[in-house]
Design a protein around this motif. Structure first.
Motif, PDB file in Angstrom:
ATOM      1  N   HIS A   1     -19.587   1.285   2.451  1.00  0.00           N
ATOM      2  CA  HIS A   1     -20.435   1.695   3.576  1.00  0.00           C
ATOM      3  C   HIS A   1     -21.650   2.458   3.085  1.00  0.00           C
ATOM      4  O   HIS A   1     -21.523   3.430   2.352  1.00  0.00           O
ATOM      5  N   SER A   2     -22.825   2.045   3.512  1.00  0.00           N
ATOM      6  CA  SER A   2     -24.043   2.786   3.202  1.00  0.00           C
ATOM      7  C   SER A   2     -24.274   3.793   4.316  1.00  0.00           C
ATOM      8  O   SER A   2     -24.751   3.428   5.396  1.00  0.00           O
ATOM      9  N   LYS A   3     -23.896   5.033   4.061  1.00  0.00           N
ATOM     10  CA  LYS A   3     -24.017   6.053   5.110  1.00  0.00           C
ATOM     11  C   LYS A   3     -24.767   7.261   4.592  1.00  0.00           C
ATOM     12  O   LYS A   3     -24.686   7.560   3.416  1.00  0.00           O
TER      13      LYS A   3
ATOM     14  N   ARG B   1     -18.889  -2.311 -11.566  1.00  0.00           N
ATOM     15  CA  ARG B   1     -18.011  -2.945 -10.578  1.00  0.00           C
ATOM     16  C   ARG B   1     -18.736  -3.163  -9.251  1.00  0.00           C
ATOM     17  O   ARG B   1     -19.333  -2.240  -8.695  1.00  0.00           O
ATOM     18  N   ALA B   2     -18.650  -4.383  -8.775  1.00  0.00           N
ATOM     19  CA  ALA B   2     -19.317  -4.727  -7.528  1.00  0.00           C
ATOM     20  C   ALA B   2     -18.340  -4.648  -6.371  1.00  0.00           C
ATOM     21  O   ALA B   2     -17.122  -4.713  -6.562  1.00  0.00           O
ATOM     22  N   VAL B   3     -18.888  -4.507  -5.181  1.00  0.00           N
ATOM     23  CA  VAL B   3     -18.056  -4.466  -3.974  1.00  0.00           C
ATOM     24  C   VAL B   3     -17.120  -5.673  -3.916  1.00  0.00           C
ATOM     25  O   VAL B   3     -15.966  -5.561  -3.495  1.00  0.00           O
TER      26      VAL B   3
ATOM     27  N   THR C   1     -22.685  -7.684  -3.852  1.00  0.00           N
ATOM     28  CA  THR C   1     -23.105  -7.535  -5.252  1.00  0.00           C
ATOM     29  C   THR C   1     -23.440  -6.082  -5.603  1.00  0.00           C
ATOM     30  O   THR C   1     -23.709  -5.766  -6.763  1.00  0.00           O
ATOM     31  N   TYR C   2     -23.418  -5.195  -4.594  1.00  0.00           N
ATOM     32  CA  TYR C   2     -23.751  -3.782  -4.828  1.00  0.00           C
ATOM     33  C   TYR C   2     -22.800  -3.167  -5.853  1.00  0.00           C
ATOM     34  O   TYR C   2     -21.576  -3.327  -5.766  1.00  0.00           O
ATOM     35  N   LEU C   3     -23.370  -2.455  -6.836  1.00  0.00           N
ATOM     36  CA  LEU C   3     -22.552  -1.785  -7.850  1.00  0.00           C
ATOM     37  C   LEU C   3     -22.298  -0.352  -7.403  1.00  0.00           C
ATOM     38  O   LEU C   3     -23.227   0.451  -7.327  1.00  0.00           O
ATOM     39  N   TYR C   4     -21.048  -0.050  -7.090  1.00  0.00           N
ATOM     40  CA  TYR C   4     -20.764   1.263  -6.521  1.00  0.00           C
ATOM     41  C   TYR C   4     -20.520   2.329  -7.590  1.00  0.00           C
ATOM     42  O   TYR C   4     -20.204   2.025  -8.732  1.00  0.00           O
TER      43      TYR C   4
END
Ligand code: HEC
Ligand code: HEC
Ligand code: HEC
Ligand code: HEC
Length: 236
Positions: free
Chosen positions: A234-236, A191-193, A169-172
């Protein structure tokens, strides 16, 4: 000699580009398969029997889609290109592939690899046989162990805690050239993943690439400036 050669090459490139510009015309998939979309616009390709030299020619869609006698039940509608029967060596993720939901190459990735694994001729569509294969860096062969995982279930990878993956559901954020008077800027979007995954929740070639558009180069579905494409998942 070298100078003559480079002049010839320059003229040849200019000819191809201007030919595309002047003859493709408007209205075909917006602007996506026009000059900006050259890599997948095969209307001038020498290997395409429907290219500009024939009466019914200069066709863009034929190598991949056909209005009649198409192969159905595949990820794309009215598919025309002969499918590959290669068996692939898959990317081995941190955890075994079974846990990650990877069984075989499927979905849109199988369609892309019908040309990009280099085992099926480019003009093997509509029942034609030929031996003109894709070469160079765009030919991945059947060893996909050194390519980003595809046909992999995102939720399974997420549940396993691998790759620092974000929630679906993360909105990038995307790089938007319309911000800051053309200089561009990053903007959070709606826009979500999940919109990058296919109907079965899998990462495929089409998570990162569009089949039709090349406006951002490499047919990427969003700009990868600042690695925004990678950071979407990716959360980096
Ligand atoms: C290089 C191969 C290729 C070419 C050339 C191509 N397509 Fe496609 N098309 C695909 C693939 C692959 C998909 C499935 C994409 C996906 O699953 O996201 C697709 C999907 C579609 C779809 C359904 C989904 C959507 O995006 O609307 C339509 C309609 C379509 N193509 C029309 C066309 C037309 C019209 C042309 C010619 C102007 C064309 N395509 C040229 C490969 C191609
Ligand atoms: C009909 C054969 C065919 C199919 C099907 C096909 N491609 Fe291609 N693709 C090509 C050819 C030919 C090139 C040009 C290669 C070159 O210039 O070396 C290309 C180029 C590309 C490029 C490089 C663009 C660049 O700027 O260098 C990308 C990315 C790409 N394809 C992705 C895809 C994806 C993703 C799919 C599936 C959705 C797909 N292709 C399906 C034939 C195909
Ligand atoms: C995780 C995102 C991602 C996935 C999945 C992915 N690509 Fe790419 N691809 C990229 C990026 C980004 C580039 C731009 C080049 C680079 O950064 O090295 C690229 C480059 C390419 C190129 C140009 C390579 C070259 O050296 O000319 C082709 C062709 C291509 N991709 C096809 C595919 C196909 C076919 C698939 C599925 C089998 C696929 N890609 C899956 C992100 C992806
Ligand atoms: C659509 C979502 C998505 C995008 C976009 C994406 N990835 Fe991935 N990536 C995944 C998934 C799912 C995995 C599998 C998780 C894993 O194996 O750790 C993965 C795995 C990886 C791995 C391997 C981790 C491992 O386990 O060996 C690397 C490295 C990686 N991605 C880098 C990138 C880079 C670089 C980009 C941008 C070009 C990118 N990813 C874009 C979803 C994505």
């Amino acid at each position: 000699m070298k100078k003559v050669l480079s002049t010839i090459i320059a003229v040849a490139v200019a000819t191809v580009v201007s030919y595309g510009q002047s003859t493709l015309g408007p209205g075909v998939m917006g602007t996506s398969l026009t000059v900006a979309g050259l890599p997948h616009n095969f209307s001038t390709a020498a290997w395409n029997p429907y290219n500009y030299t024939t009466t019914l020619g200069q066709q863009i869609c034929q190598p991949c889609h056909t209005p009649h006698n198409a192969q159905i039940g595949l990820e794309a509608p009215l598919w025309n290109h002969q499918m590959s029967t290669a068996s692939y060596t898959l990317y081995e993720s941190i955890k075994d592939n079974t846990t990650m939901g990877v069984t075989a190459i499927d979905g849109s990735s199988a369609l892309c690899l019908s040309c990009h694994d280099g085992t099926v001729a480019l003009s093997a569509f509509g029942g034609q046989t030929a031996t003109n294969y894709l070469t160079g860096g765009a030919n991945f062969g059947n060893d996909l162990s050194n390519d980003h995982p595809i046909s992999i279930n995102y939720a399974s990878a997420l549940a396993g805690g691998y790759g620092g993956l974000r929630q679906t559901t993360y909105l990038y954020s995307t790089w938007d050239t319309t911000l800051n008077a053309g200089a561009g800027g990053y903007t959070a979007t709606t826009r979500a993943v999940s919109t990058m995954l296919d109907a079965n929740g899998k990462v495929q070639c089409t998570s990162c690439h569009g089949a039709h558009s090349n406006s951002r180069g490499y047919q990427l579905r969003m700009s990868n400036r600042g690695s925004a494409l990678c950071l979407a998942c990716h959360s980096k």
